[in-house]
Design a protein around this motif. Structure first.
Motif, PDB file in Angstrom:
ATOM      1  N   UNK A   1       0.810  -1.216   0.000  1.00  0.00           N
ATOM      2  CA  UNK A   1       0.000   0.000   0.000  1.00  0.00           C
ATOM      3  C   UNK A   1       0.847   1.271   0.000  1.00  0.00           C
ATOM      4  N   UNK A   2       2.178   1.116  -0.050  1.00  0.00           N
ATOM      5  CA  UNK A   2       3.045   2.282  -0.246  1.00  0.00           C
ATOM      6  C   UNK A   2       2.899   2.777  -1.688  1.00  0.00           C
ATOM      7  N   UNK A   3       3.026   4.086  -1.886  1.00  0.00           N
ATOM      8  CA  UNK A   3       3.156   4.541  -3.269  1.00  0.00           C
ATOM      9  C   UNK A   3       4.637   4.442  -3.649  1.00  0.00           C
ATOM     10  N   UNK A   4       4.937   4.534  -4.928  1.00  0.00           N
ATOM     11  CA  UNK A   4       6.311   4.336  -5.399  1.00  0.00           C
ATOM     12  C   UNK A   4       7.259   5.373  -4.800  1.00  0.00           C
ATOM     13  N   UNK A   5       6.767   6.601  -4.584  1.00  0.00           N
ATOM     14  CA  UNK A   5       7.611   7.643  -3.995  1.00  0.00           C
ATOM     15  C   UNK A   5       8.068   7.229  -2.595  1.00  0.00           C
ATOM     16  N   UNK A   6       7.132   6.734  -1.789  1.00  0.00           N
ATOM     17  CA  UNK A   6       7.459   6.296  -0.426  1.00  0.00           C
ATOM     18  C   UNK A   6       8.402   5.094  -0.450  1.00  0.00           C
ATOM     19  N   UNK A   7       8.159   4.196  -1.388  1.00  0.00           N
ATOM     20  CA  UNK A   7       9.003   3.003  -1.484  1.00  0.00           C
ATOM     21  C   UNK A   7      10.445   3.376  -1.823  1.00  0.00           C
TER      22      UNK A   7
ATOM     23  N   UNK B   1      11.248  -0.908 -11.988  1.00  0.00           N
ATOM     24  CA  UNK B   1       9.838  -0.563 -12.135  1.00  0.00           C
ATOM     25  C   UNK B   1       9.434   0.545 -11.171  1.00  0.00           C
ATOM     26  N   UNK B   2       9.937   0.472  -9.941  1.00  0.00           N
ATOM     27  CA  UNK B   2       9.576   1.468  -8.936  1.00  0.00           C
ATOM     28  C   UNK B   2      10.126   2.845  -9.312  1.00  0.00           C
ATOM     29  N   UNK B   3      11.332   2.878  -9.879  1.00  0.00           N
ATOM     30  CA  UNK B   3      11.955   4.151 -10.237  1.00  0.00           C
ATOM     31  C   UNK B   3      11.294   4.793 -11.453  1.00  0.00           C
ATOM     32  N   UNK B   4      10.896   3.957 -12.414  1.00  0.00           N
ATOM     33  CA  UNK B   4      10.387   4.494 -13.679  1.00  0.00           C
ATOM     34  C   UNK B   4       8.881   4.679 -13.709  1.00  0.00           C
ATOM     35  N   UNK B   5       8.199   4.281 -12.652  1.00  0.00           N
ATOM     36  CA  UNK B   5       6.739   4.392 -12.631  1.00  0.00           C
ATOM     37  C   UNK B   5       6.296   5.737 -12.069  1.00  0.00           C
ATOM     38  N   UNK B   6       5.016   6.028 -12.255  1.00  0.00           N
ATOM     39  CA  UNK B   6       4.411   7.226 -11.672  1.00  0.00           C
ATOM     40  C   UNK B   6       4.589   7.164 -10.153  1.00  0.00           C
TER      41      UNK B   6
ATOM     42  N   UNK C   1       0.603   2.816  -6.527  1.00  0.00           N
ATOM     43  CA  UNK C   1       0.924   1.922  -5.413  1.00  0.00           C
ATOM     44  C   UNK C   1       1.919   0.847  -5.839  1.00  0.00           C
ATOM     45  N   UNK C   2       2.703   0.400  -4.862  1.00  0.00           N
ATOM     46  CA  UNK C   2       3.656  -0.695  -5.100  1.00  0.00           C
ATOM     47  C   UNK C   2       2.922  -1.949  -5.556  1.00  0.00           C
ATOM     48  N   UNK C   3       1.696  -2.147  -5.065  1.00  0.00           N
ATOM     49  CA  UNK C   3       0.927  -3.347  -5.420  1.00  0.00           C
ATOM     50  C   UNK C   3       0.778  -3.501  -6.931  1.00  0.00           C
ATOM     51  N   UNK C   4       0.732  -2.385  -7.659  1.00  0.00           N
ATOM     52  CA  UNK C   4       0.571  -2.448  -9.110  1.00  0.00           C
ATOM     53  C   UNK C   4       1.810  -2.996  -9.812  1.00  0.00           C
ATOM     54  N   UNK C   5       2.940  -2.964  -9.111  1.00  0.00           N
ATOM     55  CA  UNK C   5       4.214  -3.408  -9.705  1.00  0.00           C
ATOM     56  C   UNK C   5       4.751  -4.682  -9.036  1.00  0.00           C
ATOM     57  N   UNK C   6       3.892  -5.319  -8.259  1.00  0.00           N
ATOM     58  CA  UNK C   6       4.308  -6.515  -7.521  1.00  0.00           C
ATOM     59  C   UNK C   6       4.039  -7.771  -8.339  1.00  0.00           C
ATOM     60  N   UNK C   7       5.047  -8.639  -8.395  1.00  0.00           N
ATOM     61  CA  UNK C   7       4.922  -9.909  -9.103  1.00  0.00           C
ATOM     62  C   UNK C   7       4.939 -11.065  -8.096  1.00  0.00           C
ATOM     63  N   UNK C   8       4.356 -12.190  -8.521  1.00  0.00           N
ATOM     64  CA  UNK C   8       4.348 -13.374  -7.656  1.00  0.00           C
ATOM     65  C   UNK C   8       5.780 -13.790  -7.355  1.00  0.00           C
ATOM     66  N   UNK C   9       6.082 -14.101  -6.102  1.00  0.00           N
ATOM     67  CA  UNK C   9       7.480 -14.391  -5.749  1.00  0.00           C
ATOM     68  C   UNK C   9       7.874 -15.846  -6.000  1.00  0.00           C
ATOM     69  N   UNK C  10       9.119 -16.038  -6.368  1.00  0.00           N
ATOM     70  CA  UNK C  10       9.744 -17.362  -6.332  1.00  0.00           C
ATOM     71  C   UNK C  10      10.634 -17.332  -5.099  1.00  0.00           C
TER      72      UNK C  10
END
Length: 445
Positions: free
Chosen positions: A145-151, A185-190, A194-203
């Motif tokens: 729920x962090x935005x990319x700026x906060x992350x 992704x976090x650096x180049x995104x708006x 939210x971070x959730x929009x750029x989250x992928x399933x983990x291995x």
């Protein structure tokens, strides 16, 4: 690539040209200097390490093998290497502590700051050989729920002390792993997304699982940093790609050594003592000598059969060689499949079936050749015995060789223990029993 060698530095030390040694080492990259020091004799390595500037010494110490690090600590004392020890990553510290006497290890741990002592204790809490022992507990995580700026601000604030920041674990507020996000992704995104929009399933890997299988998975999938979690999916650390490569390389070296009926040397060959080399080999030779007694006993049991048909003795090396090689090929293939998670212990029936069919196919092809050659040189009876024996031996050896690594893994034994010489000896004994049993039935002797 440097042309400086360990021998050149050792000669310079013997000649008293210490200024030359210090100057040459200071001009090398830490990894190159460490590689040279690793190859030097213990006494000369200690002298050369003392000639390094403090900052250089810290970096070079980090790149030395754990065996060389332990030798330096023994030579110099804990006080002189405490700073270098403090700059090691927690997983590297744990590996080094395993090489040291308990008294020395405790003294080094006491030299750490409370924060570094705590992170090291996390790694030491897992058993040797587990991925928890090789992970880094120093990482930076973000929340969905962090935005990319906060992350990004969080990564900047905490990333300096993290092992890696390129792959960022995403966790909930109970620290349970949700996924991973790429720093790119976090650096180049708006910044407001939210971070959730750029989250992928983990291995990910569980901390208690074998380090080798987790590391192989990390390499096969080119994961920069694999999250490591506990049984409740809470994030504990990360396994980086370079650490995974070290784990796999060490496991491969150990498997190759055991396949050659020896243990791995902890020091370079020319530096190893005669006693160390002997100890690495002699235990396996004792095991194999005892196992070989089985073959002698089998020959004694069928001594009467050999007396009636002396020609049978001529084919013993051929048949034992085929059986041993077939079993070893199967064991090596399955051991590799286990390491790469292509098979598990639950696949024992499928593996046995596949290796049996492979054994039958190879045995039939080789058996036909054996039948023709032995039949032409001797008689049809001998040819039939040889052909049927090759078929049977290949089938049994491939099947047994294939399932042995799975049995080893199921009883928590290193599959490499069932190495080439061990399986060869087993196949020798069983192959002779098959051979003489077929000979008695076919030749009526």
């Amino acid at each position: 690539m440097t042309t400086l060698t360990a021998k050149a530095l050792q000669s310079a030390i013997d000649d008293g040209r210490l200024a030359f040694v210090g100057r040459e080492l200071s001009q090398l990259a830490p990894q190159d200097a460490a590689a040279i020091l690793d190859a030097m004799d213990e006494g000369d390595r200690t002298i050369a390490f003392r000639l390094l500037a403090k900052d250089d010494a810290v970096q070079v110490f980090d790149d030395l093998s754990s065996t060389a690090q332990a030798a330096l600590i023994s030579s110099l004392g804990t006080a002189e290497v405490a700073d270098a020890f403090d700059h090691l990553d927690p997983d590297d510290r744990a590996e080094l502590l395993d090489e040291l006497p308990a008294k020395v290890a405790k003294a080094l741990i006491r030299s750490l700051s409370p924060a570094e002592r705590e992170t090291t204790a996390v790694v030491l809490g897992f058993r040797r050989g587990s991925v928890g022992r090789r992970m880094s507990p120093e990482f930076v995580h973000v929340f969905p729920d962090d935005d990319c700026r906060t992350a990004i601000e969080r990564i900047k604030a905490r990333g300096r002390h993290a092992e890696t920041i390129y792959t960022v674990p995403v966790v909930d507020h109970q620290r349970r792993l949700i996924g991973v996000a790429s720093l790119r992704d976090l650096l180049l995104s708006d910044p407001d997304t939210d971070v959730a929009e750029h989250t992928k399933a983990p291995i990910f890997a569980y901390a208690a699982e074998p380090a080798e299988s987790a590391a192989q998975r990390c390499i096969d999938r080119s994961i920069m940093a694999m999250p490591v979690v506990d049984n409740e999916d809470r994030l504990l650390g990360v396994l980086t790609l370079d650490d995974a490569a070290e784990v796999v390389e060490a496991a491969r070296d150990e498997d190759e050594a055991r396949a050659g009926a020896r243990e791995m040397l902890k020091t370079p060959y020319l530096q190893a003592s005669t006693f160390a080399i002997t100890r690495a080999r002699v235990v396996w030779l004792f095991v194999l000598a005892i196992s070989a007694i089985l073959t002698v006993n089998v020959l004694e049991i069928f001594e009467g059969t050999l007396e009636q048909k002396v020609a049978l003795a001529l084919f013993i090396p051929l048949l034992t060689g085929i059986g041993g090689n077939t079993g070893s090929q199967a064991a090596t293939t399955v051991t590799r499949a286990l390491a790469t998670d292509e098979v598990t212990t639950s696949d024992v029936v499928r593996v046995a079936g596949k290796e049996m069919s492979v054994g039958v196919t190879m045995g039939a092809a080789l058996g036909v050749v054996g039948f023709l050659v032995a039949g032409l040189v001797y008689d049809i009876g001998i040819g039939t015995v040889i052909g049927l024996t090759i078929l049977s031996v290949c089938t049994v050896a491939a099947t047994v060789g294939g399932i042995m690594p799975l049995v080893a893994r199921s009883i928590h034994v290193d599959p490499a223990v069932f190495s080439t010489p061990f399986i060869s000896t087993f196949c020798d004994a069983t192959g002779l029993i098959i051979y003489f049993s077929i000979a008695k039935a076919v030749l009526q002797i």
